[in-house]
Design a protein around this motif. Sequence first.
Motif, short mmCIF file in Angstrom:
data_model
loop_
_atom_site.label_atom_id
_atom_site.label_comp_id
_atom_site.label_asym_id
_atom_site.label_seq_id
_atom_site.Cartn_x
_atom_site.Cartn_y
_atom_site.Cartn_z
N THR A 26 0.83 -1.19 0.00
CA THR A 26 0.00 0.00 0.00
C THR A 26 0.88 1.25 0.00
O THR A 26 2.06 1.20 0.35
N VAL A 27 0.28 2.35 -0.38
CA VAL A 27 0.98 3.63 -0.43
C VAL A 27 0.26 4.59 0.52
O VAL A 27 -0.94 4.84 0.36
N ALA A 28 0.98 5.12 1.49
CA ALA A 28 0.37 6.06 2.44
C ALA A 28 -0.20 7.26 1.70
O ALA A 28 0.44 7.82 0.81
N GLY A 29 -1.42 7.63 2.07
CA GLY A 29 -2.07 8.76 1.44
C GLY A 29 -2.73 8.45 0.12
O GLY A 29 -3.21 9.35 -0.57
N ARG A 162 6.75 5.98 1.71
CA ARG A 162 5.29 5.86 1.80
C ARG A 162 4.84 4.45 1.44
O ARG A 162 3.65 4.14 1.56
N LEU A 163 5.75 3.62 0.97
CA LEU A 163 5.38 2.28 0.55
C LEU A 163 5.48 1.31 1.72
O LEU A 163 6.49 1.29 2.44
N ASP A 164 4.45 0.49 1.89
CA ASP A 164 4.45 -0.53 2.95
C ASP A 164 4.01 -1.85 2.34
O ASP A 164 2.89 -1.96 1.85
N CYS A 165 4.89 -2.83 2.34
CA CYS A 165 4.58 -4.15 1.80
C CYS A 165 4.58 -5.17 2.93
O CYS A 165 5.42 -5.12 3.83
N ARG A 166 3.64 -6.09 2.86
CA ARG A 166 3.57 -7.16 3.85
C ARG A 166 3.64 -8.51 3.14
O ARG A 166 3.07 -8.67 2.05
N TYR A 167 4.34 -9.43 3.76
CA TYR A 167 4.43 -10.78 3.21
C TYR A 167 4.66 -11.76 4.35
O TYR A 167 4.99 -11.36 5.47
N GLU A 168 4.48 -13.03 4.06
CA GLU A 168 4.72 -14.07 5.05
C GLU A 168 6.04 -14.76 4.72
O GLU A 168 6.17 -15.39 3.68
N PRO A 169 7.05 -14.64 5.60
CA PRO A 169 8.35 -15.24 5.32
C PRO A 169 8.23 -16.75 5.09
O PRO A 169 7.49 -17.44 5.78
N THR A 170 8.97 -17.22 4.11
CA THR A 170 8.95 -18.66 3.78
C THR A 170 10.32 -19.30 3.88
O THR A 170 10.44 -20.52 3.75
N GLY A 171 11.36 -18.51 4.11
CA GLY A 171 12.70 -19.09 4.19
C GLY A 171 13.74 -18.00 4.21
O GLY A 171 13.43 -16.81 4.14
N ALA A 172 14.99 -18.40 4.33
CA ALA A 172 16.10 -17.45 4.41
C ALA A 172 16.77 -17.28 3.05
O ALA A 172 16.80 -18.21 2.24
N VAL A 173 17.29 -16.08 2.81
CA VAL A 173 18.08 -15.79 1.63
C VAL A 173 19.45 -15.33 2.11
O VAL A 173 19.57 -14.57 3.07
N SER A 174 20.51 -15.81 1.47
CA SER A 174 21.86 -15.47 1.88
C SER A 174 22.09 -13.96 1.85
O SER A 174 21.73 -13.30 0.87
N PRO A 175 22.68 -13.40 2.92
CA PRO A 175 23.01 -11.97 2.89
C PRO A 175 23.89 -11.60 1.71
O PRO A 175 23.77 -10.49 1.17
N VAL A 176 24.76 -12.50 1.30
CA VAL A 176 25.61 -12.23 0.14
C VAL A 176 24.76 -12.07 -1.11
O VAL A 176 24.99 -11.17 -1.93
N ASP A 177 23.76 -12.93 -1.25
CA ASP A 177 22.87 -12.83 -2.42
C ASP A 177 22.05 -11.53 -2.38
O ASP A 177 21.86 -10.88 -3.40
N VAL A 178 21.55 -11.18 -1.19
CA VAL A 178 20.77 -9.95 -1.06
C VAL A 178 21.64 -8.74 -1.39
O VAL A 178 21.21 -7.82 -2.11
N SER A 179 22.87 -8.72 -0.89
CA SER A 179 23.75 -7.58 -1.16
C SER A 179 24.08 -7.49 -2.64
O SER A 179 24.18 -6.39 -3.20
N ALA A 180 24.22 -8.64 -3.32
CA ALA A 180 24.51 -8.63 -4.75
C ALA A 180 23.34 -8.05 -5.55
O ALA A 180 23.54 -7.27 -6.48
N PRO A 207 15.05 6.39 -1.45
CA PRO A 207 14.71 5.51 -2.57
C PRO A 207 15.23 4.08 -2.39
O PRO A 207 14.55 3.12 -2.78
N ALA A 208 16.40 3.92 -1.77
CA ALA A 208 16.93 2.58 -1.52
C ALA A 208 16.11 1.86 -0.45
O ALA A 208 15.85 0.65 -0.55
N ALA A 209 15.69 2.59 0.58
CA ALA A 209 14.86 1.98 1.62
C ALA A 209 13.50 1.56 1.03
O ALA A 209 12.98 0.48 1.36
N THR A 210 12.95 2.39 0.17
CA THR A 210 11.68 2.04 -0.48
C THR A 210 11.87 0.84 -1.40
O THR A 210 11.01 -0.06 -1.45
N TRP A 211 12.97 0.81 -2.13
CA TRP A 211 13.30 -0.35 -2.97
C TRP A 211 13.33 -1.62 -2.11
O TRP A 211 12.79 -2.66 -2.51
#
Length: 254
Positions: A26-29, A162-180, A207-211
Motif C-alpha cells: 500500500t501507499v500512504a495517502g 510511503r510504501l508498505d509491503c507485507r508478506y509471510e516469510p517462507t525461508g532465508a536468503v543469503s546476505p551475500v545474495d541480497v547484497s549482490a 529511494p533505496a529503503a523504499t526499494w
Amino acid sequence: MTAAVLAALAWDTESTGVPGVPGRCTVAGSSLTLTTEEASSAATIAAVGRARGLPDRAVVLALATAQQESRLRNLDYGDRDSLGLFQQRPSQGWGTEAQVQDPVYAAGIFYDRLVRVPGWETGRLTDVAQAVQRSGFPEAYQQWEPMATELTAVLGSPEPSRLDCRYEPTGAVSPVDVSAVAAAELGVAAMPRAGGAIFVDPAAGWPAATWAVAQAGRLQVAGIEFAGRRWSPDTGWVDAPAVGADAVVIRPTS
C-alpha cells in the motif's frame, strides 16, 4: 507485443488500501495497491533507471510500458515469442530468452532503446512507448500515465518511504545474495556485515529503503532501518529515533 488484458488490473483503483495484508503493498495517502510481485518489478525498473542517471520521465515511460505489457509481472509466455516484464521478443533482437526474463536486463535494454527515440523526454507517452515497443495496440500505453507518474514519485522520493509491503516469510536468503541484488539494481555499494545485515550506501537514501520494502517478499527481508524509521513485515514502518542515517540497513530473514 501482447494485447492489453483488460481484466485483473495490477493497479487496483478500488481497494481501500488497508495495510497489513500479506502479499499486498500500500501507499500512504493513496487508495492504490500493488501485489508484492508488482511492487518488486516496479522498484527494479525504477532503480535501474535511477542508477543510469535518467530523469523521472524515463521511469514513468518504463513503468507505464511494463504495466501495459505484463501488468508488472515477469511473464514466461506471451504473444509469439514475447517474454518478461516488457514482453520483449528474442527473435526481434531484444536478447536471449533468459536475458529478457531478467528484470534488470529487460529494464536496461528498454532504457537503451528509449533514449534513442527523438524527443522522448517531452513526447506523448504512448507515442514514445510505441516507438520502442512497436505494439499492435499503440494507444494502450497512455492509460497508465497517471499510475506510472505516481509510482515513480513514490519510489524515488527523498522523503520517508510511503510504501508498505507485507508478506509471510517462507525461508532465508543469503546476505551475500541480497547484497549482490541490491548493488546490481541500486548501482551503489551494498555490503554484508557481521550478523548478516546489509549496509547500503547512505547516498542512496530513501529511494533505496523504499526499494528494499518493495523487494521484501522476493528477498525475504526481515527488517529495514534508515533515518529514524524501521520496517518489518509484521509492523510496517514505525518510528525508531535511535536509527541513524549513516546507511540503509537491510536485514534478511535468518
